[in-house]
Design an enzyme around this catalytic site. Structure first.
Site, PDB file in Angstrom:
ATOM      1  N   HIS A 103     114.919 -13.647   9.839  1.00 29.51           N
ATOM      2  CA  HIS A 103     114.947 -12.795  11.070  1.00 29.51           C
ATOM      3  C   HIS A 103     113.985 -11.740  11.090  1.00 29.51           C
ATOM      4  O   HIS A 103     113.829 -11.128  10.246  1.00 29.51           O
ATOM      5  CB  HIS A 103     116.413 -12.499  11.304  1.00 29.51           C
ATOM      6  CG  HIS A 103     117.166 -13.529  11.367  1.00 29.51           C
ATOM      7  ND1 HIS A 103     117.992 -13.966  10.342  1.00 29.51           N
ATOM      8  CD2 HIS A 103     117.624 -14.313  12.438  1.00 29.51           C
ATOM      9  CE1 HIS A 103     118.715 -14.945  10.514  1.00 29.51           C
ATOM     10  NE2 HIS A 103     118.752 -15.257  11.980  1.00 29.51           N
TER      11      HIS A 103
ATOM     12  N   ASP B 160     113.221 -15.673  13.002  1.00 27.30           N
ATOM     13  CA  ASP B 160     114.058 -16.037  14.295  1.00 27.30           C
ATOM     14  C   ASP B 160     114.311 -14.451  15.033  1.00 27.30           C
ATOM     15  O   ASP B 160     114.409 -13.637  14.422  1.00 27.30           O
ATOM     16  CB  ASP B 160     115.287 -16.745  13.813  1.00 27.30           C
ATOM     17  CG  ASP B 160     115.144 -18.129  13.627  1.00 27.30           C
ATOM     18  OD1 ASP B 160     114.228 -18.433  13.052  1.00 27.30           O
ATOM     19  OD2 ASP B 160     116.119 -18.950  13.518  1.00 27.30           O
TER      20      ASP B 160
END
Ligand SMILES: *[C@@H]1O[C@H](CO)[C@@H](O)[C@H](O)[C@H]1NC(C)=O
Ligand SMILES: *[C@@H]1O[C@H](CO)[C@@H](O)[C@H](O)[C@H]1NC(C)=O
Ligand SMILES: *[C@@H]1O[C@H](CO)[C@@H](O)[C@H](O)[C@H]1NC(C)=O
Ligand SMILES: *[C@@H]1O[C@H](CO)[C@@H](O)[C@H](O)[C@H]1NC(C)=O
Length: 477
Positions: free
Chosen positions: A366, A205
């Site tokens: 992430h 992400d």
């Protein structure tokens, strides 16, 4: 397809989200605004330090060793002691291995139209890291389209900033409105796991970031691909990296323009956040993504319905109880509130739990920060590749037993996988979306949408208990 509904203690565990609240959305910007310099390191300036440094617990109480043995480590990994808590850049970023010409095509999504003739120009898009204005012509047009669609947007009030601990009334409503943030409720239309045991729908992400090429390089070495939930504001800074993700067989999906808690936004603002990100991805890649992930997993039935009306299918991450969420918490290393040892402990627990469930899984990680990429390429991915039994690691769309081409509107096979809007239309006109759930029911994306969203879920919930439940829609084969 069966659904497993697990009642849990009616405790809200605000700690699950309080950590997220501690970091402002500014932390979702890469620590340097320097773009990836060709052949060299980006500047070491880390303007983000001041932003996330304050108000976050010191890491001195955290463990400084691992409680288990690593089965596999990347020989070129940054040593654990070098993956430091707080936003300090110590490693070099690398250049993209390839940049692409206009019109370039690829074999992963063979029916994609080819890359657009030019990269997007920032002056044609809203300001970065702010919810875009809702009075522009384009946003007004998207609002009209949503209002004219067959999707009913439920009249659920926006939530206050501060998630569960600052929303007593909305929390009391959380199961009715299926607010994932406080209780973990999902609808049949949400993707929360991969259907097949030991399959991992890998995702990253908040990029593209200066460190994304490091991750892509490791992917190329190990023959890995994943789903990238990209933030519009980050794509605007690094569109060539998004193209590289796409051209090398990764799935690109929407992660909003400015990374807000979406339930705090008005319907018009939600439309602006999603619409501009979809448009920027289409302008960068030539295709329009069909999937999105709500930042912080913050979705309720209003935000869900808006996304359906915009042909976007929500993907969260696997959660088997309030204390067993498949979240590595990797972003808390740069944010300053955890360390790499704790993150690897989290990962060890995720792997342990992955072998206990009957489905595959989706994990939160992430690619925005140096530390999160270093822990992924050095430790998490090598551990996963060495795992017994073997994990089948793919982009999320593929773990749902669909080809990559079904990740985009233009290339989607509409006969086997109706677009969300087409499904709603079919439901409204009473005809069943032919073949939808039988062909790829595993995805739980796109088929019998609206009805189950507004009826089945709440009925199921209240039938089981009047108190708060965490619903885990683990799809059981
Ligand atoms: C709680 O909600 C109120 C009302 O929206 C808001 O003014 C306040 O800033 C919020 N508090 C926190 C800690 O977010
Ligand atoms: C609770 O849910 C109902 C039904 O969606 C809605 O009408 C009401 O406004 C909600 N209240 C809050 C505070 O969310
Ligand atoms: C599952 O996750 C929990 C919470 O992270 C952890 O305490 C537990 O040890 C894990 N189970 C296994 C079998 O690893
Ligand atoms: C599926 O439908 C969309 C929207 O109508 C269209 O753009 C797309 O080309 C269709 N897919 C294929 C493979 O024809």
């Amino acid at each position: 397809m069966k659904f497993l509904v697990l009642p849990v203690l009616p405790v809200l565990l605000p700690t699950l989200v309080s950590a997220h609240n501690a970091v402002s959305h500014h932390a979702r910007q890469a620590p340097t605004t320097t773009s990836v310099a060709s052949g060299g390191a980006a500047s070491a300036s880390s303007s983000g330090t001041a932003v996330v440094g304050s108000g976050i617990a010191s890491s001195s109480a955290l463990p400084s060793t691992l409680t288990f043995s690593l089965i596999s480590v990347n020989p070129t990994a940054i040593p654990l002691s070098g993956i430091r808590t707080g936003l300090t850049q110590t490693q070099s970023t690398i250049a993209l291995s390839t940049t692409y010409q206009a019109g370039a095509t690829q074999t992963w999504v063979p029916n994609a139209p080819g890359l657009p003739s030019a990269l997007p120009v920032p002056s044609n898009y809203p300001a970065l890291d702010k919810t875009p204005p809702t009075d522009s012509d384009l946003v007004k047009q998207w609002i009209q389209e949503v209002m004219n669609s067959d999707v009913d947007i439920p009249d659920i009030p926006v939530t206050n900033p501060g998630a569960c601990s600052n929303n007593t009334a909305a929390v009391a409503n959380a199961s009715t409105n299926c607010w994932w943030t406080c209780g973990g409720c999902t609808r049949e239309t949400d993707v929360a796991a991969c259907p097949t045991k030991n399959s991992w729908g890998v995702s990253y992400d908040d990029g593209p970031s200066p460190y994304t090429p490091n991750l892509l390089q490791y992917f190329a070495q190990q023959d890995l691909r994943a789903t990238f939930f990209a933030i519009g504001s980050r794509i605007m800074e690094r569109p060539a990296i998004l193209q590289d993700e796409f051209m090398t067989g990764n799935q690109v999906a929407v992660h909003t323009w400015s990374h807000p808690y979406m339930t705090t936004k008005t319907t018009e603002q939600v439309i602006a956040e999603l619409g501009w990100t979809k448009k920027l991805i289409k302008d960068t890649l030539g295709v329009t993504p069909l999937y999105w992930r709500p930042p912080y997993g913050d979705i309720d039935d209003r935000v869900r319905a808006i996304s359906t009306a915009m042909n976007l299918i929500p993907i969260v991450w696997t959660r088997i109880s309030t204390t067993q969420t498949f979240d590595t918490n990797d972003w808390s290393i740069p944010a300053g509130s955890t360390d790499v040892y704790q993150v690897l402990d989290n990962w060890e627990a995720i792997m342990g739990n992955s072998t206990k469930i009957d489905t595959g899984f989706i994990v939160l990680e992430h690619d925005l920060f140096e530390q999160t990429v270093d822990v992924a390429t050095g430790y998490i991915l090598p551990q996963a590749l060495a795992h017994t039994p073997k994990y089948n690691m793919t982009p999320i769309i593929e773990c749902l037993d669909m080809p990559l081409s079904n990740a985009y509107v233009e290339t989607n096979d509409n006969s086997s996988h109706p677009l969300p809007l087409a499904s709603v239309q079919a439901t409204h006109t009473g005809s069943s979306p032919a073949g939808a759930s039988s062909t790829d029911g595993s995805s739980s994306g796109g088929s019998s949408g609206a009805l189950s969203r507004t009826n089945t879920g709440p009925v199921l919930l209240s039938a089981l208990t009047g108190s708060i439940l965490a619903v885990v829609s683990l799809l059981l084969r």
